[in-house]
Design a protein around this motif. Structure first.
Motif, short mmCIF file in Angstrom:
data_model
loop_
_atom_site.label_atom_id
_atom_site.label_comp_id
_atom_site.label_asym_id
_atom_site.label_seq_id
_atom_site.Cartn_x
_atom_site.Cartn_y
_atom_site.Cartn_z
N UNK A 1 0.80 -1.23 0.00
CA UNK A 1 0.00 0.00 0.00
C UNK A 1 0.83 1.27 0.00
N UNK A 2 2.11 1.18 -0.27
CA UNK A 2 2.95 2.37 -0.40
C UNK A 2 3.60 2.83 0.88
N UNK A 3 3.43 2.06 1.97
CA UNK A 3 4.05 2.45 3.23
C UNK A 3 3.15 3.34 4.08
N UNK A 4 3.58 3.57 5.31
CA UNK A 4 2.81 4.39 6.25
C UNK A 4 2.83 5.87 5.85
N UNK A 5 1.76 6.57 6.19
CA UNK A 5 1.78 8.02 6.12
C UNK A 5 2.40 8.54 7.42
N UNK A 6 2.67 9.83 7.48
CA UNK A 6 3.28 10.40 8.68
C UNK A 6 2.31 10.41 9.86
N UNK A 7 1.01 10.22 9.57
CA UNK A 7 0.01 10.22 10.64
C UNK A 7 -0.26 8.83 11.19
N UNK A 8 0.35 7.81 10.62
CA UNK A 8 -0.02 6.43 10.94
C UNK A 8 0.44 6.00 12.33
N UNK A 9 -0.40 5.20 12.95
CA UNK A 9 -0.01 4.49 14.17
C UNK A 9 0.67 3.20 13.72
N UNK A 10 1.96 3.11 13.90
CA UNK A 10 2.73 1.98 13.38
C UNK A 10 2.78 0.80 14.35
#
Length: 201
Positions: free
Chosen positions: A156-165
């Motif tokens: 899916x293109x990786x996490x966004x900067x807002x993501x809870x990883x």
């Protein structure tokens, strides 16, 4: 004084030791039990696809009827959840395991067509999975065998900067959304909806 003082001291120490053991047992009993989040958690999410996977719309199957080449071939599970097979027509597939589907086909064939039919089925292409939420490219993607939540995030293109990883939510079949740790050991199944939540600042 000298005769009874050592005896009193020994009794006091023994009494304190007994209290300490009792307190320790109470604390141990009251301590919370923590759930495992390692490999066991991943196994709880998904077992062996060969035995635990339930067929669904979008799967492509290879069906082999031994000794009957004309009845064998590659077939799609349609939107109705069925597979259209030669001679016997529509056979239910969605919601069944491969073993259950094989028995369903064999039962149909044994009903006035073949004597003791032997049927084998395998999944050629699994139905897609979906990833939504805080990834760069949410959407529908082809499923590959052995996929994990981290593989899904990468697709899916990786996490966004807002993501809870640290967490991921998975909706499977008709069940509700379930939270899992975002770990390589947590499996994704065909048709799953994987949601990456937003972190709270």
């Amino acid at each position: 004084m000298r005769s009874w003082f050592p005896t009193l001291a020994r009794r006091t120490v023994a009494s304190l030791a007994g209290v300490a053991v009792a307190v320790g047992l109470v604390v141990f009993a009251a301590a919370p039990v923590r759930a495992e989040s390692g490999a066991g958690a991943g196994q709880a999410v998904a077992g062996d696809l060969a035995t635990d996977y339930f067929l669904g719309t979008g799967d492509k199957l290879r069906v082999i009827v031994y000794g009957e080449q004309d009845l064998s071939g590659e077939f799609d599970v349609t939107g109705s959840g069925k597979v259209s097979l030669p001679l016997i027509g529509q056979v239910q597939a969605a919601g069944l395991t491969l073993a259950q589907f094989e028995k369903e086909v064999a039962d149909h064939l044994a009903n006035g067509y073949l004597t003791n039919p032997r049927v084998s089925a395998e999944v050629l292409n699994y139905r897609p999975f979906y990833i939504i939420g805080e990834v760069s490219k949410p959407g529908q993607y082809p499923y590959t065998n052995g996929m994990t939540v981290l593989n899904a995030v990468a697709v899916g293109g990786g996490y966004t900067y807002r993501a809870n990883t640290d967490a991921v939510y998975i909706t499977r079949g008709d069940g509700g959304e379930v939270q899992y740790p975002a770990m390589q050991s947590v499996k994704v199944l065909p048709g799953d909806i994987v949601r990456i939540p937003e972190r709270f600042f």
